[in-house]
Design an enzyme around this catalytic site. Sequence first.
Site, mmCIF file in Angstrom:
data_model
loop_
_atom_site.group_PDB
_atom_site.id
_atom_site.type_symbol
_atom_site.label_atom_id
_atom_site.label_comp_id
_atom_site.label_asym_id
_atom_site.label_seq_id
_atom_site.Cartn_x
_atom_site.Cartn_y
_atom_site.Cartn_z
ATOM 1 N N HIS A 238 14.646 80.223 -47.046
ATOM 2 C CA HIS A 238 15.284 78.967 -47.435
ATOM 3 C C HIS A 238 16.414 79.296 -48.395
ATOM 4 O O HIS A 238 16.263 80.144 -49.277
ATOM 5 C CB HIS A 238 14.248 78.059 -48.114
ATOM 6 C CG HIS A 238 14.671 76.635 -48.254
ATOM 7 N ND1 HIS A 238 15.670 76.243 -49.111
ATOM 8 C CD2 HIS A 238 14.228 75.501 -47.651
ATOM 9 C CE1 HIS A 238 15.811 74.925 -49.032
ATOM 10 N NE2 HIS A 238 14.947 74.452 -48.145
ATOM 11 N N ARG A 258 21.453 69.314 -50.708
ATOM 12 C CA ARG A 258 22.653 69.552 -49.899
ATOM 13 C C ARG A 258 22.910 68.377 -48.974
ATOM 14 O O ARG A 258 24.054 68.006 -48.724
ATOM 15 C CB ARG A 258 22.519 70.859 -49.089
ATOM 16 C CG ARG A 258 22.329 72.081 -49.960
ATOM 17 C CD ARG A 258 22.696 73.405 -49.295
ATOM 18 N NE ARG A 258 22.292 73.547 -47.909
ATOM 19 C CZ ARG A 258 21.063 73.871 -47.502
ATOM 20 N NH1 ARG A 258 20.101 74.087 -48.391
ATOM 21 N NH2 ARG A 258 20.787 73.997 -46.221
#
Length: 576
Positions: A238, A258
């Site tokens: 990740h 994000r």
Amino acid sequence: MSITEQQIATSVLVIGTGGAGLRAAIELAEQGVEVLALGKRPRSDAHTSLAAGGINAALATMDPEDTWQQHAADTLQESYLLANPITVEIVARGAARGIEDLERWGMPFAREADGRISQRFFGAHTYRRTAFAGDYTGLEIQRTLINRAVQLGVPILDTVYVTSILVKDNTVFGAYGFDLTTGRRYVIHADAVILAAGGHTRIWRRTSSRRDENTGDAFRLAVNAGGKLRDPELVQFHPSGLIEPENAAGTLVSEAARGEGGQLRNALGERFMARYDADRMELSTRDRVALAEYTEIKEGRGTPNGGVWLDVSHLPRETIMRRLPRVYQTLLELQMLDITKQPIEIAPTAHYSMGGVWVRPEDHGTGVDGLWAIGEAASGLHGANRLGGNSLIELLVFGRIVAEEAAKYSIGRQAQLRSADAVAEARAEIDDLLANDGPENVRALQRSLRDTMTARAGVVRDEHGLNAGLAELAELDERITQVGVHPDIAGFQDLAHAFDLKASAMAARATLDAALVRRETRGCHNRSDYPELDDSLQVNFVWSGPGDIQAEQIPPIPDEFRRLMRHVSSDGKLVE
């Protein structure tokens, strides 16, 4: 030494009390089939509760054009063609039903003003199809499933560590384990066993898994029972794991940061994703973002602690507090950092096992009669890159399907053959560890293993490093036999750690073996010595034991999905 051994009998045993295990147990209870669920950590604290961002289903509440076929196409696309199309279709088609089940049991999804379930974009989805509850979706799913299990009176044992699945003539007849607090042994007789004990990401040094979870338990239990592993080398890193503090290294900053407009910058202040995926920027796939960060850091543009900056401070404070409450709270608690004003220092972190126990795509049977695997323990859906939000929906879809299969299997049994030898072997394995007073320390060996995997099989790999990793692992295997196990007043944690270590060593060996034979760069698997994608390696690798690897062909992708897929490109993948 006299041992208290408690005999329990149930129709179906579920190992693991995260989302997958609970969903299976609920289905069995609703069908009136006797079930027992057990886990090695408290059910309310299962790994599922850490899942932040959301759960995928083509509900089309926000984008009416979305369809389950497009969800399937996106999943296959981003798997770099390694996902099994049959598994993918089952999950994409069954996703809406999974969401309906949760709704019916009281899941508090975020909603639009008119009552529709809100859905947001996640990296590499064509449409908005990720439903959520703030940035603590997994926690709410886990609570919802626990509440439903309680309503149904599902018996759950919270502190039982399963050391062995009991098998006679390739047919399961139960499991053996011990209580983490008292040391009491359990012989659990069951017609069927559902393995939902997670993946193996804890074998890396920086990981989103906490101590003592995802140590490869499910892999070891399945292989020792006669099962196999598929694609263990395909591990998702990740892009946004915290670097500090050391005891929380790898803790995730949700992808939602994000998704809501967070920006990635290097130490020079550049938004570097423009170099790697100018179209999608920060919303690119996890493998590309993780590799981009790795490259920036390796080439000397990283932050002082060897990371990059994730900045949400340009977003309105109100947006951060409403959409990213958990990220805000976590950074305040761990670093006294106010994300509304300051950027977050992050680096790639081992996050998800995309490979796992070999299962049949239709019903997740393992090839051992009466044994199924689901959730992160299983393989087939994610290929070489998992779409954010797909793991939570997989739990619900296959949790239900596997429970139905196990129920049918149990009801159809004429008799159950048991083996005193298999029980004696499981008993002796624990006895031998407890009798061992060797000089080696379990925690120190776990650390060595994690150092090896981090150095030899991290975001980028090569033949030299992988072979060095195998040599280090062989030396470690020798030392594992010399481990001293000392139960104390606090319980039998030391014994559990010894079994975790055995599991991790097997998972590490499988990962290194498979990474060696995948001589290409595809999705999460980056080989600096083989930087191109190799069409001849569009296969799954099946591991049956040290050095025993077979290539398995993947069924063709149906035209209805292929038409919806975009071209898979490796541009910008390996910039090293």
